[in-house]
Design a protein around this motif. Structure first.
Motif, short mmCIF file in Angstrom:
data_model
loop_
_atom_site.label_atom_id
_atom_site.label_comp_id
_atom_site.label_asym_id
_atom_site.label_seq_id
_atom_site.Cartn_x
_atom_site.Cartn_y
_atom_site.Cartn_z
N UNK A 49 14.38 10.53 -11.80
CA UNK A 49 13.69 10.32 -10.53
C UNK A 49 12.29 10.90 -10.62
N UNK A 50 11.27 10.06 -10.50
CA UNK A 50 9.90 10.53 -10.61
C UNK A 50 9.30 10.90 -9.25
N UNK A 51 10.11 10.83 -8.19
CA UNK A 51 9.63 11.21 -6.87
C UNK A 51 8.58 10.28 -6.32
N UNK A 52 8.76 8.99 -6.53
CA UNK A 52 7.72 8.03 -6.13
C UNK A 52 7.73 7.76 -4.63
N UNK A 53 6.52 7.63 -4.08
CA UNK A 53 6.34 7.13 -2.71
C UNK A 53 4.98 6.45 -2.64
N UNK A 54 4.82 5.64 -1.63
CA UNK A 54 3.57 4.89 -1.45
C UNK A 54 3.11 5.04 -0.02
N UNK A 55 1.88 5.52 0.16
CA UNK A 55 1.32 5.61 1.51
C UNK A 55 0.60 4.32 1.84
N UNK A 56 0.83 3.81 3.03
CA UNK A 56 0.23 2.55 3.45
C UNK A 56 -1.30 2.67 3.49
N UNK A 57 -1.96 1.58 3.13
CA UNK A 57 -3.43 1.56 3.19
C UNK A 57 -3.88 1.53 4.64
N UNK A 58 -4.89 2.32 4.95
CA UNK A 58 -5.48 2.36 6.29
C UNK A 58 -6.89 1.78 6.22
N UNK A 59 -7.23 0.98 7.22
CA UNK A 59 -8.52 0.31 7.25
C UNK A 59 -8.32 -1.15 7.55
N UNK A 60 -9.23 -1.99 7.12
CA UNK A 60 -9.15 -3.43 7.35
C UNK A 60 -8.18 -4.05 6.35
N UNK A 61 -7.09 -4.63 6.83
CA UNK A 61 -6.07 -5.17 5.94
C UNK A 61 -6.26 -6.65 5.65
#
Length: 728
Positions: free
Chosen positions: A460-472
């Protein structure tokens, strides 16, 4: 007809809405790179990353430059429908280029095919042809966003009757256009100017990635001559610097011949004990082979490899499936039998993997041998293989994670995933023998959804992804997930090492560059000293700042601000903070501020860029423990000749001054060895060897000899240390 009429037909096909017109994609608008068959082939292309090249399988395209859809050349007799870069986006991983001088007076390397060997000049085609430089750009453009992939470029490049220095010009173009992407012979330990034979029995795609590279360039031209004598250093020294000349090949007696042309369609294959030259016999010897179809548009009715015929060659043991007229438009050129992308796919079943219910992260071998993803907690038997790649089904069943112990219980077996179509058929036979229809495979995407890892212990590499903020919606999407995939596909010693930020004259953030260092691991391949960088935005005046992380450094926090600019959102400020109490920032924070600080390392970015501005931003996170320290490699050492054996042990090397006196045996992380001269890996000699905490040695007495009867080969070794101070 000249190709101008073809271009007209292609345009007409677009206007009429023929099968050429595909859904535009932000990644490459010309083609649909997200089609399910492309996804299956793309995933398949990385299953064999840890396999020696002799066990790898490559989806290939013959004469990829001679294309309907590539505007750089007007070819009257084409071999492909898509441009080279589009072929890569469709899952092709090896392309073949024919390279010749433009004319008797113009030595510019061009891409054309006439079949006149040394006498060829592209001016004889009487049409516009693409330059080699532009053809090489097709590879680098693709790799700029796919740094986790390994591509192969096959060159047909004869000595020219008109220009003595022609192949050196090819070497110069490779250096200029592909540069740090290319896995050079010197990365494997060859000397500059050597006729370097592709070591297919030991070299892996993983070694290429671990060296910080992405491309293997090879030639097997001419096929009927002594390749090394033909590509001599006098007129090809710069060419030899970049290009592998043929491949290592074994006969049925275990004798090695270097720089042999690939076995091609049953021709020039090593013979088995019965004198057969089949793909199957060649594969069993550990050699490399090529299934080739060179059909052109004018001979489209003679297409040899399409449909089920393609996988038939793969199941026999062919390594490269180099096809012509891949997905050619039947409406325009009438190629109704053109091979399709799905023809290459031996692995994933149609429509798989689909991650049903968002909880299918492990791969199953179905009753027909194809794959689908399933919930890892199901109870199934396990696919096991021994060191000779013999397959057996476990006697016990359980959830996916129990596969490692279940296979070990069989003896010298381990939980595994087939490398290729041939192995998959062997596994299918083992299942049938055991009376089992489905079995777990050592293949999963438990770390990152969609990033499948084969033949490895799960960590387990402890992966997570934070959503991009700004103009999508503004601009083009970017995603540096390929850097994390590269780390997972290699052996881990890839770490973020430097960051550069810049703001424009208006004082707003607009550019970020993150560079990664590929550290040395235990491999014959030497890691490159060049960083692998990802850049987004544009440098345009104003202030810039740069920071270099220490050996255990990482980004622990990120703050950025989004504000309106010209009616659209844009990231106007970015600050990155390291675990070593340093930070770097750019711009002025106005608008809405966002902070990422969860204790893990921020490894890569994603978001959108438009008009040279970063419109939105997010990050990929992994555990801080995934900062992997690189190893420190010695030179190739050969202190002893095998009169009484070959003694390359740690203490002997230390006494010879090859290892620092302050170094302890416990500082050794690994050792690799090869035969002096032909550079044959020690594991292929068949000799009984010592490779343990004491170091490496070969004793004559262990190999049927004595002090007066030398049997051990003369080996050279490379030691890998956890401390730089071990190097003298």
């Amino acid at each position: 007809m000249k190709i101008s009429s073809h271009k007209h037909l292609a345009t007409k096909a677009l206007l009429l809405g023929s099968c050429l017109l595909l859904n535009p994609m932000s990644s490459w608008a010309e083609i649909d790179s997200s089609a399910e068959q492309v996804t299956r082939l793309t995933l398949q292309g990385q299953i064999d990353t840890g396999a020696p090249l002799s066990k790898s399988l490559w989806a290939g395209a013959h004469n990829a430059f001679a294309s309907f859809q590539w505007s750089e050349g007007d070819y009257t007799d084409v071999n492909q429908w898509y441009s080279p870069k589009s072929l890569f986006w469709r899952g092709i991983r090896v392309v073949e280029y024919d390279v010749y001088p433009m004319s008797a007076s113009d030595n510019t390397p061009k891409l054309c095919h006439l079949g006149l060997e040394e006498a060829t000049k592209c001016s004889w085609t009487f049409v516009t042809v693409a330059s080699l430089a532009t053809g090489l750009d097709q590879l680098s453009d693709y790799l700029s966003t796919h740094k986790d992939e390994v591509l192969m470029l096959k060159l047909e490049a004869y000595d020219s009757d008109y220009h003595n220095n022609f192949r050196n010009l090819i070497g110069d173009k490779i250096k200029d256009k592909l540069g740090d992407y290319v896995f050079k012979p010197e990365n494997w330990g060859y000397n500059n100017g050597d006729c370097s034979s592709l070591p297919v029995q030991t070299l892996r795609k993983q070694d290429v990635l671990d060296a910080g590279k992405n491309i293997i360039i090879v030639t097997q031209i001419p096929r009927k001559k002594d390749l090394c004598n033909y590509h001599d250093e006098d007129h090809a020294s710069k060419y030899l610097e970049w290009v592998w000349i043929g491949a290592d090949e074994f006969d049925n007696g275990g004798n090695l011949s270097s720089s042999e042309a690939f076995c091609q369609n049953g021709d020039q294959c090593a013979k088995d004990e019965d004198g057969d030259e089949t793909f199957s016999a060649n594969y069993a010897l550990g050699n490399f082979s090529l299934a080739l179809d060179a059909t052109t548009e004018y001979k489209k009715d003679e297409i040899k490899l399409h449909g089920a015929d393609v996988l038939e060659k793969a199941e026999e043991g062919a390594n490269i499936l180099e096809l012509a007229l891949v997905e050619a438009n039947a409406t325009t050129i009438g190629a109704s039998k053109a091979p399709q992308i799905e023809d290459y796919v031996w692995s994933w079943h149609s429509g798989e993997p689909n991650n049903a219910n968002n909880n299918e992260d492990c791969a199953l071998s179905r009753s027909d041998g194809s794959l689908n993803d399933a919930n890892c907690t199901q109870s199934k038997s396990f696919a096991c293989v021994d060191d000779n790649r013999n397959w057996q089904i476990s006697t016990s069943s359980g959830s996916w994670d129990q596969g490692f112990s279940a296979c070990e219980a069989l003896g010298n077996f381990h939980f595994a995933m087939p490398y290729n179509a041939r192995e998959n058929q062997d596994l299918l036979s083992a299942k049938n023998t055991a009376g089992i229809t489905t079995a777990w495979l050592n293949y999963h995407d438990q770390n990152v959804e969609g990033v499948w890892q084969a033949n490895s212990e799960y960590e387990d590499i402890g992966y997570s992804k934070s959503a991009a903020k700004g103009d999508d919606s503004a601009g083009d999407a970017f995603d540096d997930l390929d850097m994390l995939k590269r780390k997972l596909l290699g052996t881990g010693a890839l770490n973020l090492r430097s960051i550069k930020l810049s703001e424009g004259d208006e004082g707003k953030f607009r550019y970020v560059r993150m560079c990664y260092e590929q550290g040395q691991v235990v491999s014959h391949a030497s890691a490159s000293g060049n960083d692998i960088c990802k850049t987004h935005g544009s440098i345009s005046g104003g202030r810039f700042s740069e920071i270099t992380l220490g050996s255990s450094g990482y980004i622990k926090a990120m703050t950025y601000c989004v504000d309106r600019d010209d009616g659209k959102d844009r990231v106007v400020y970015l600050k990155l903070t390291t675990n070593q109490n340093s930070s770097i920032d750019s711009g002025t924070c106005t608008g809405t501020s966002y902070s990422l600080n969860d204790g893990d390392q921020i490894f890569a970015l994603h978001g959108r860029v438009g008009n040279d501005f970063i419109r939105s931003l997010g990050a990929h996170h992994i555990a801080a423990s995934q900062v992997t320290a690189p190893l420190y490699a010695s030179d190739w050492l050969d202190r002893d000749n095998p009169a009484n054996g070959d003694d390359e042990r740690f203490t002997k090397q230390q006494q010879s001054g090859n290892i620092s006196s302050t170094c302890a045996a416990s500082d050794v992380a690994g050792i690799v060895a090869r035969v002096v001269g032909n550079k044959l890996d020690s594991s292929l000699t068949g000799q009984k060897l010592i490779n343990n905490s004491a170091g490496f040695a070969c004793w004559n007495s262990d190999n049927g000899g004595s002090s007066s009867n030398t049997t051990c080969e003369d080996y050279e070794v490379k030691y890998f240390f956890t401390k730089a101070s071990c190097l003298p």
